[in-house]
Design an enzyme around this catalytic site. Structure first.
Site, PDB file in Angstrom:
ATOM      1  N   CYS A 111      87.505  49.860  39.511  1.00  0.00           N
ATOM      2  CA  CYS A 111      87.662  48.952  38.364  1.00  0.00           C
ATOM      3  C   CYS A 111      86.575  49.115  37.300  1.00  0.00           C
ATOM      4  O   CYS A 111      86.741  48.655  36.174  1.00  0.00           O
ATOM      5  CB  CYS A 111      87.718  47.505  38.840  1.00  0.00           C
ATOM      6  SG  CYS A 111      89.194  47.168  39.821  1.00  0.00           S
ATOM      7  N   HIS A 250      86.149  43.113  32.596  1.00  0.00           N
ATOM      8  CA  HIS A 250      87.222  43.585  33.485  1.00  0.00           C
ATOM      9  C   HIS A 250      88.095  42.394  33.869  1.00  0.00           C
ATOM     10  O   HIS A 250      87.591  41.358  34.309  1.00  0.00           O
ATOM     11  CB  HIS A 250      86.601  44.237  34.720  1.00  0.00           C
ATOM     12  CG  HIS A 250      87.615  44.548  35.774  1.00  0.00           C
ATOM     13  ND1 HIS A 250      88.702  45.337  35.522  1.00  0.00           N
ATOM     14  CD2 HIS A 250      87.728  44.145  37.061  1.00  0.00           C
ATOM     15  CE1 HIS A 250      89.441  45.420  36.612  1.00  0.00           C
ATOM     16  NE2 HIS A 250      88.863  44.705  37.570  1.00  0.00           N
ATOM     17  N   ASN A 280      95.229  42.433  37.254  1.00  0.00           N
ATOM     18  CA  ASN A 280      94.107  43.375  37.352  1.00  0.00           C
ATOM     19  C   ASN A 280      94.677  44.797  37.392  1.00  0.00           C
ATOM     20  O   ASN A 280      95.281  45.197  38.384  1.00  0.00           O
ATOM     21  CB  ASN A 280      93.313  43.067  38.633  1.00  0.00           C
ATOM     22  CG  ASN A 280      92.115  43.987  38.819  1.00  0.00           C
ATOM     23  OD1 ASN A 280      92.010  45.034  38.178  1.00  0.00           O
ATOM     24  ND2 ASN A 280      91.217  43.611  39.717  1.00  0.00           N
TER      25      ASN A 280
HETATM   26  N1  COA Z   1      98.556  31.810  47.777  1.00  0.00           N
HETATM   27  C1  COA Z   1      98.136  30.733  48.430  1.00  0.00           C
HETATM   28  N2  COA Z   1      96.989  30.686  49.132  1.00  0.00           N
HETATM   29  C2  COA Z   1      96.240  31.804  49.132  1.00  0.00           C
HETATM   30  C3  COA Z   1      96.618  32.981  48.453  1.00  0.00           C
HETATM   31  C4  COA Z   1      97.822  32.954  47.767  1.00  0.00           C
HETATM   32  N3  COA Z   1      98.288  34.015  47.059  1.00  0.00           N
HETATM   33  N4  COA Z   1      95.670  33.903  48.654  1.00  0.00           N
HETATM   34  C5  COA Z   1      94.724  33.345  49.413  1.00  0.00           C
HETATM   35  N5  COA Z   1      95.077  32.075  49.708  1.00  0.00           N
HETATM   36  C6  COA Z   1      94.374  31.104  50.526  1.00  0.00           C
HETATM   37  C7  COA Z   1      93.351  31.709  51.420  1.00  0.00           C
HETATM   38  O1  COA Z   1      93.974  32.186  52.580  1.00  0.00           O
HETATM   39  C8  COA Z   1      92.419  30.548  51.675  1.00  0.00           C
HETATM   40  O2  COA Z   1      92.981  29.774  52.691  1.00  0.00           O
HETATM   41  P1  COA Z   1      92.040  29.107  53.802  1.00  0.00           P
HETATM   42  O3  COA Z   1      91.067  28.239  53.040  1.00  0.00           O
HETATM   43  O4  COA Z   1      93.018  28.377  54.653  1.00  0.00           O
HETATM   44  O5  COA Z   1      91.368  30.261  54.487  1.00  0.00           O
HETATM   45  C9  COA Z   1      92.487  29.750  50.371  1.00  0.00           C
HETATM   46  O6  COA Z   1      93.643  30.232  49.676  1.00  0.00           O
HETATM   47  C10 COA Z   1      91.307  29.904  49.491  1.00  0.00           C
HETATM   48  O7  COA Z   1      90.964  31.264  49.465  1.00  0.00           O
HETATM   49  P2  COA Z   1      89.681  31.713  48.733  1.00  0.00           P
HETATM   50  O8  COA Z   1      89.536  33.168  48.962  1.00  0.00           O
HETATM   51  O9  COA Z   1      88.541  30.787  49.046  1.00  0.00           O
HETATM   52  O10 COA Z   1      90.092  31.408  47.232  1.00  0.00           O
HETATM   53  P3  COA Z   1      89.337  31.832  45.969  1.00  0.00           P
HETATM   54  O11 COA Z   1      89.105  30.622  45.160  1.00  0.00           O
HETATM   55  O12 COA Z   1      88.157  32.702  46.256  1.00  0.00           O
HETATM   56  O13 COA Z   1      90.427  32.717  45.231  1.00  0.00           O
HETATM   57  C11 COA Z   1      90.819  35.050  44.848  1.00  0.00           C
HETATM   58  C12 COA Z   1      90.901  33.887  45.838  1.00  0.00           C
HETATM   59  C13 COA Z   1      91.244  36.331  45.534  1.00  0.00           C
HETATM   60  C14 COA Z   1      91.762  34.748  43.701  1.00  0.00           C
HETATM   61  C15 COA Z   1      89.377  35.155  44.344  1.00  0.00           C
HETATM   62  O14 COA Z   1      88.499  35.176  45.425  1.00  0.00           O
HETATM   63  C16 COA Z   1      89.142  36.360  43.508  1.00  0.00           C
HETATM   64  O15 COA Z   1      89.673  36.493  42.413  1.00  0.00           O
HETATM   65  N6  COA Z   1      88.270  37.253  43.967  1.00  0.00           N
HETATM   66  C17 COA Z   1      87.922  38.430  43.252  1.00  0.00           C
HETATM   67  C18 COA Z   1      89.035  39.425  43.361  1.00  0.00           C
HETATM   68  C19 COA Z   1      88.730  40.614  42.523  1.00  0.00           C
HETATM   69  O16 COA Z   1      88.171  40.486  41.493  1.00  0.00           O
HETATM   70  N7  COA Z   1      89.149  41.762  43.009  1.00  0.00           N
HETATM   71  C20 COA Z   1      89.038  42.986  42.323  1.00  0.00           C
HETATM   72  C21 COA Z   1      87.680  43.272  41.901  1.00  0.00           C
HETATM   73  S1  COA Z   1      87.779  44.594  40.824  1.00  0.00           S
END
Ligand code: COA
Length: 327
Positions: A111, A250, A280
């Site tokens: 990325c 990004h 993304n």
């Molecule tokens: N729908 C519903 N629930 C979901 C889900 C979805 N699509 N994906 C994950 N969850 C759940 C998880 O399982 C977790 O459940 P739990 O609390 O029972 O374990 C809950 O939602 C919260 O997950 P969490 O990871 O704490 O949420 P978050 O606020 O961190 O958001 C992302 C998740 C992935 C959106 C976030 O962490 C993110 O954007 N991270 C960076 C990703 C990124 O930038 N990647 C590429 C880098 S280049």
């Protein structure tokens, strides 16, 4: 000391696959909701490449816009999803564009790849190896996504973006400013595809060929590193935070963009975002966001624009420029 020959922006373009995938379509087959995806990521829909819409194909389409009939004497393609594992895809892009036997190669920093490619292109120009370098970010990142994984399916989409850089003067509008790049390989497992490379060519089980992501840790580091790198280039350029008109980060998560802007002390309306429509798109993210912002009039000539990215590797970086007028 500024290089005598700067890399100056001379064109831009973007390309997306045809197929739109909405949150509702994802929610119909995975355990998630439109509301969860929108509020946790800012994404409403993304594009998915269909048959024939490979990384090379999307890259060629974005590059044609950036070249607008002109030529380039080198091609740097940022991608982590080349059409084949070997060879690189850039020579095929150059051939499709009719650029003859110009140097053409891929850069893989996932990325952050587009910033690494810009730095490489700027080096080609300042050293005199090339005069006009086509820098493309293109990924069919959905090819690495497990269709059953609700934690990654909503986030990633496919696309391509391109910028043309030409040799010019560091004082010109459009001259690329300082570039700050970093990596942290000890944390590679936070965001990786385990199998398919030389260490494990054949997956022990099918899911090993897909991306796994530890989202929360990636989220925290993305904000901190993009802010850190942005401060570094601002300081090197002698810009104050208040000088920045637009922050093109990004497009991984709207909350990452907002939190990074806040950490930097930038107003919310400086944040450029097209993540709601494209998700993304990995290496394509920054040039696609720029192309969309110019088309919408969100980035205009004279704007001081800060670019920053964070991604798998881990890798991150930043650069800046004043947006030029191209008539
Ligand atoms: N729908 C519903 N629930 C979901 C889900 C979805 N699509 N994906 C994950 N969850 C759940 C998880 O399982 C977790 O459940 P739990 O609390 O029972 O374990 C809950 O939602 C919260 O997950 P969490 O990871 O704490 O949420 P978050 O606020 O961190 O958001 C992302 C998740 C992935 C959106 C976030 O962490 C993110 O954007 N991270 C960076 C990703 C990124 O930038 N990647 C590429 C880098 S280049």
């Amino acid at each position: 000391m500024s290089p005598a020959r700067a890399a100056v922006l001379a064109g831009w373009g973007g390309a997306l696959p045809e197929q739109v995938v909405t949150n509702h379509e994802i929610a119909a087959r995975l355990d998630t909701t439109d509301e969860w995806i929108r509020t946790r990521t800012g994404i409403r829909e993304r594009r998915k490449a269909g048959p024939g819409e490979s990384t090379v194909e999307l890259a060629v389409r974005a590059a044609r816009d950036a070249l607008r009939g002109g030529r380039a004497d080198a091609v740097v393609l940022a991608t982590s999803t080349p059409d084949q594992v070997c060879p690189a895809s850039a020579p095929q892009v150059a051939a499709r564009l009719g650029l003859g036997t110009v140097p053409a190669f891929d850069v893989n920093a996932v990325c952050s790849g587009f910033l690494y490619a810009l730095a490489t292109a700027a080096g080609f120009i300042s050293s005199g190896i090339a005069q006009r370098v086509l820098v493309i970010g293109a990924d069919v990142f959905t090819s690495l996504i497990d269709p059953e994984d609700r934690t990654t399916v909503p986030i990633f989409g496919d696309g391509a973006g391109a910028l043309l850089l030409r040799a010019g003067d560091p004082s010109e509008s459009g001259a690329l400013g300082p570039i700050d790049l970093h990596s942290e390989g000890e944390q590679a497992e936070l965001l990786w595809v385990k199998a398919g490379g030389s260490r494990c060519p054949v997956p022990a089980e099918p899911r090993e060929r897909y991306l796994v992501m530890q989202g929360t840790s990636v989220f925290r580091q993305a904000c901190a590193r993009m802010a850190e790198s942005s401060r570094a280039v601002l300081e090197q350029a002698g810009w104050m935070v208040g000088d920045v008109d637009r922050f093109v980060g990004h497009q991984a998560n709207i909350r990452i963009l907002q939190a990074t802007a806040k950490q930097l002390g930038l107003p919310a309306d400086a944040v450029v975002a097209n993540i709601d429509r494209v998700g993304n798109t990995s290496a394509a993210s920054i040039p696609l966001a720029l192309a969309d912002a110019v088309a919408e009039g969100t980035v205009v000539p004279g704007h001081k624009v800060l670019l920053s990215a964070f991604g798998a590797g881990l890798t991150w970086g930043a650069t800046l420029l004043t947006w030029p007028s191209l008539d």
